[in-house]
Design a protein around this motif. Structure first.
Motif, PDB file in Angstrom:
ATOM      1  N   TRP A   1     100.781  50.774   4.000  1.00  0.00           N
ATOM      2  CA  TRP A   1     100.282  51.367   5.251  1.00  0.00           C
ATOM      3  C   TRP A   1      99.895  50.272   6.260  1.00  0.00           C
ATOM      4  CZ3 TRP A   1      95.818  55.528   5.491  1.00  0.00           C
ATOM      5  CH2 TRP A   1      95.813  56.104   6.760  1.00  0.00           C
ATOM      6  N   PRO A   2      99.088  49.288   5.876  1.00  0.00           N
ATOM      7  CA  PRO A   2      98.789  48.210   6.856  1.00  0.00           C
ATOM      8  C   PRO A   2     100.044  47.458   7.295  1.00  0.00           C
ATOM      9  CG  PRO A   2      97.271  48.127   5.010  1.00  0.00           C
ATOM     10  CD  PRO A   2      98.331  49.079   4.638  1.00  0.00           C
ATOM     11  N   LEU A   3     100.989  47.266   6.364  1.00  0.00           N
ATOM     12  CA  LEU A   3     102.214  46.562   6.724  1.00  0.00           C
ATOM     13  C   LEU A   3     103.022  47.352   7.749  1.00  0.00           C
ATOM     14  CD1 LEU A   3     103.346  45.240   3.220  1.00  0.00           C
ATOM     15  CD2 LEU A   3     102.420  43.897   5.128  1.00  0.00           C
TER      16      LEU A   3
ATOM     17  N   THR B   1     111.637  51.693  13.410  1.00  0.00           N
ATOM     18  CA  THR B   1     112.644  51.273  14.400  1.00  0.00           C
ATOM     19  C   THR B   1     112.820  49.770  14.454  1.00  0.00           C
ATOM     20  OG1 THR B   1     110.932  51.275  16.123  1.00  0.00           O
ATOM     21  CG2 THR B   1     112.226  53.304  15.843  1.00  0.00           C
ATOM     22  N   THR B   2     112.004  49.047  13.708  1.00  0.00           N
ATOM     23  CA  THR B   2     112.102  47.583  13.756  1.00  0.00           C
ATOM     24  C   THR B   2     112.576  47.055  12.404  1.00  0.00           C
ATOM     25  OG1 THR B   2     109.823  47.239  13.002  1.00  0.00           O
ATOM     26  CG2 THR B   2     110.169  47.510  15.377  1.00  0.00           C
ATOM     27  N   THR B   3     113.017  45.793  12.414  1.00  0.00           N
ATOM     28  CA  THR B   3     113.479  45.154  11.174  1.00  0.00           C
ATOM     29  C   THR B   3     112.339  45.075  10.165  1.00  0.00           C
ATOM     30  OG1 THR B   3     115.077  43.844  12.414  1.00  0.00           O
ATOM     31  CG2 THR B   3     114.508  43.077  10.197  1.00  0.00           C
ATOM     32  N   GLU B   4     111.167  44.720  10.640  1.00  0.00           N
ATOM     33  CA  GLU B   4     110.012  44.650   9.746  1.00  0.00           C
ATOM     34  C   GLU B   4     109.706  46.026   9.125  1.00  0.00           C
ATOM     35  OE1 GLU B   4     110.166  43.576  12.761  1.00  0.00           O
ATOM     36  OE2 GLU B   4     109.806  41.403  12.724  1.00  0.00           O
ATOM     37  N   GLY B   5     109.851  47.089   9.948  1.00  0.00           N
ATOM     38  CA  GLY B   5     109.626  48.441   9.442  1.00  0.00           C
ATOM     39  C   GLY B   5     110.633  48.818   8.377  1.00  0.00           C
TER      40      GLY B   5
ATOM     41  N   GLU C   1     105.127  48.521  13.022  1.00  0.00           N
ATOM     42  CA  GLU C   1     105.413  49.575  14.011  1.00  0.00           C
ATOM     43  C   GLU C   1     104.137  49.931  14.770  1.00  0.00           C
ATOM     44  OE1 GLU C   1     108.421  51.026  14.503  1.00  0.00           O
ATOM     45  OE2 GLU C   1     109.462  49.944  12.914  1.00  0.00           O
ATOM     46  N   PRO C   2     103.589  49.006  15.556  1.00  0.00           N
ATOM     47  CA  PRO C   2     102.323  49.286  16.253  1.00  0.00           C
ATOM     48  C   PRO C   2     102.502  50.402  17.285  1.00  0.00           C
ATOM     49  CG  PRO C   2     103.301  47.251  17.060  1.00  0.00           C
ATOM     50  CD  PRO C   2     104.132  47.677  15.891  1.00  0.00           C
ATOM     51  N   GLY C   3     101.555  51.346  17.240  1.00  0.00           N
ATOM     52  CA  GLY C   3     101.558  52.419  18.222  1.00  0.00           C
ATOM     53  C   GLY C   3     102.545  53.532  17.941  1.00  0.00           C
TER      54      GLY C   3
ATOM     55  N   ASP D   1     100.447  57.051  12.035  1.00  0.00           N
ATOM     56  CA  ASP D   1      99.293  57.943  12.128  1.00  0.00           C
ATOM     57  C   ASP D   1      98.890  58.429  10.734  1.00  0.00           C
ATOM     58  OD1 ASP D   1      99.324  57.640  14.830  1.00  0.00           O
ATOM     59  OD2 ASP D   1     100.284  59.587  15.251  1.00  0.00           O
ATOM     60  N   PRO D   2      97.598  58.527  10.445  1.00  0.00           N
ATOM     61  CA  PRO D   2      97.157  58.958   9.112  1.00  0.00           C
ATOM     62  C   PRO D   2      97.734  60.316   8.694  1.00  0.00           C
ATOM     63  CG  PRO D   2      95.320  58.067  10.342  1.00  0.00           C
ATOM     64  CD  PRO D   2      96.464  58.157  11.310  1.00  0.00           C
ATOM     65  N   GLY D   3      97.845  61.249   9.652  1.00  0.00           N
ATOM     66  CA  GLY D   3      98.350  62.570   9.324  1.00  0.00           C
ATOM     67  C   GLY D   3      99.841  62.606   9.064  1.00  0.00           C
ATOM     68  N   VAL D   4     100.556  61.557   9.432  1.00  0.00           N
ATOM     69  CA  VAL D   4     102.012  61.507   9.268  1.00  0.00           C
ATOM     70  C   VAL D   4     102.412  60.559   8.151  1.00  0.00           C
ATOM     71  CG1 VAL D   4     104.185  60.906  10.412  1.00  0.00           C
ATOM     72  CG2 VAL D   4     102.391  62.119  11.685  1.00  0.00           C
ATOM     73  N   TYR D   5     101.688  59.444   8.047  1.00  0.00           N
ATOM     74  CA  TYR D   5     102.150  58.402   7.125  1.00  0.00           C
ATOM     75  C   TYR D   5     102.164  58.871   5.670  1.00  0.00           C
ATOM     76  CZ  TYR D   5     102.916  53.996   4.827  1.00  0.00           C
ATOM     77  OH  TYR D   5     103.455  53.014   4.047  1.00  0.00           O
ATOM     78  N   TRP D   6     101.142  59.640   5.246  1.00  0.00           N
ATOM     79  CA  TRP D   6     101.126  60.078   3.847  1.00  0.00           C
ATOM     80  C   TRP D   6     102.336  60.942   3.539  1.00  0.00           C
ATOM     81  CZ3 TRP D   6     101.207  65.116   2.358  1.00  0.00           C
ATOM     82  CH2 TRP D   6     100.895  66.078   3.338  1.00  0.00           C
TER      83      TRP D   6
END
Length: 361
Positions: free
Chosen positions: A33-35, A70-74, A40-42, A47-52
């Protein structure tokens, strides 16, 4: 190298517990989650309600695609979650397989506690003999049978391929072993020991564990039956060499007493008589009715050819010269048989006349 990996995998498999899959999943969730928030900032995906929701779908390798980085890191974080999910699922199935193998091992080696009821327990195992006993017990209808063997009689389930046959191994005089055979729910117990001394010890244990169950003890010497009766008054002792006798008593309690009464202690005896020409054309039922009503006798079988016919149909015609085998208090003469058949016929005719006179006919 392959050998080293195999040993490492076996060691890890043995250490897998039910908590390990949950711990792996929680670790991947907490670290991913922190990664993802950093990659993917913003974005809504963090979002907590979506990420789980996204995490569970991705870790389960379903991947609906309604939320995606949408990013390589993501993308790299997504790969991390997928790999973590695969490892978690693998650990879960490894634990399930481990549990199944353990249960199978307990069953094969007779160390598991059974879940059966209304079954027959056989205390003692003899190669070939026990199989014959079980064949006789299940010949009429399928039923659960539990084989209980001493440690030196069978190391593994001898009849694992047969449905409804279960196995318990250990000291047959211990309550724990008899408890694993669920003696408390059995309908009958057969003590089939290697000698009469062993039969006595096992009977004591079985009677103490379940005094009210129908217990059959196979003895090499029936002179020991009196000793058995002192410690298990309701136990029925039968000759060890007669498998048919044993299985009949196990299935139908008291059958051995009937046989003993017929052969030794009853005030009745077995006799035979040939059907005279004066009684030609009668059926088996007519003879059975005549002897039963007028002489308290029972016809067991008839013989016309080489082999006797046990308990034939009442409608079968009995030919002249046929031998009738019957149980009675005394032997009948030919004139007795003729007189009883005549009485039965006249009594039947009288009953039919009364029937015709009745108002409801």
């Amino acid at each position: 190298m392959p050998l080293l990996l195999s040993r490492l995998l076996n060691r890890l498999t043995r250490r897998i517990t039910w908590g390990l899959p949950a711990e792996l999943l929680l670790f991947v969730f907490v670290t991913s989650w922190p990664l993802m928030a950093w990659a993917e900032p913003g974005e809504r995906i963090v979002d907590p309600g979506v990420y789980w929701y996204w995490f569970i779908v991705t870790a389960a390798t379903v991947g609906y695609g309604d939320y995606a980085p949408t990013t390589t890191e993501g993308y790299l974080v997504t790969v991390y979650v997928v790999v973590g999910g695969i490892v978690t699922i693998t650990a879960l199935f490894a634990r399930i397989a481990q549990m199944i193998d353990k249960a199978k091992g307990l069953r094969m080696h007779g160390h598991g506690t059974l879940k059966v009821a209304n079954h027959i327990v056989i205390l003692g195992y003899t190669v070939g003999r026990t199989e014959r006993i079980i064949d006789e017990l299940v010949a009429d209808e399928p039923r659960d049978v539990v084989i209980c063997a001493w440690d030196d009689q069978a190391m593994e389930h001898p009849l694992a391929h047969r449905e409804g046959v279960h196995f318990v191994r250990g000291n047959l005089t211990e309550d724990a072993v008899l408890g694993r055979a669920v003696l408390s729910e059995a309908v009958a117990v057969l003590v089939d020991a290697r000698d009469d001394d062993e039969a006595l010890k096992v009977t004591v244990a079985a009677s103490h564990n379940r005094p009210d169950v129908h217990t059959v003890v196979a003895l090499h010497d029936l002179a020991h039956a009196r000793t058995i009766s002192r410690i298990a008054a309701t136990a029925c002792c039968v000759p060890w060499h007669s498998i048919e006798f044993i299985t009949e008593e196990v299935q139908d309690a008291g059958m051995s007493d009937v046989y003993n009464e017929l052969m030794h202690h009853s005030d009745r005896n077995t006799y035979s008589i040939r059907v005279p020409s004066t009684l030609a054309g009668r059926t088996f039922g007519e003879f059975q009715r005549a002897l039963g009503f007028w002489n308290a006798a029972t016809i067991l079988a008839v013989r016309t050819g080489a082999k006797p016919d046990i308990s034939p149909s009442w409608s079968d015609e009995v030919q002249v010269g046929t031998t009738l085998y019957y149980i009675a208090k005394r032997r009948l003469r030919t004139e007795d048989l003729e007189r009883y058949v005549d009485r039965a016929e006249r009594a039947l005719m009288f009953s039919e006349r009364e029937l015709l006179r009745s108002e409801w006919h």
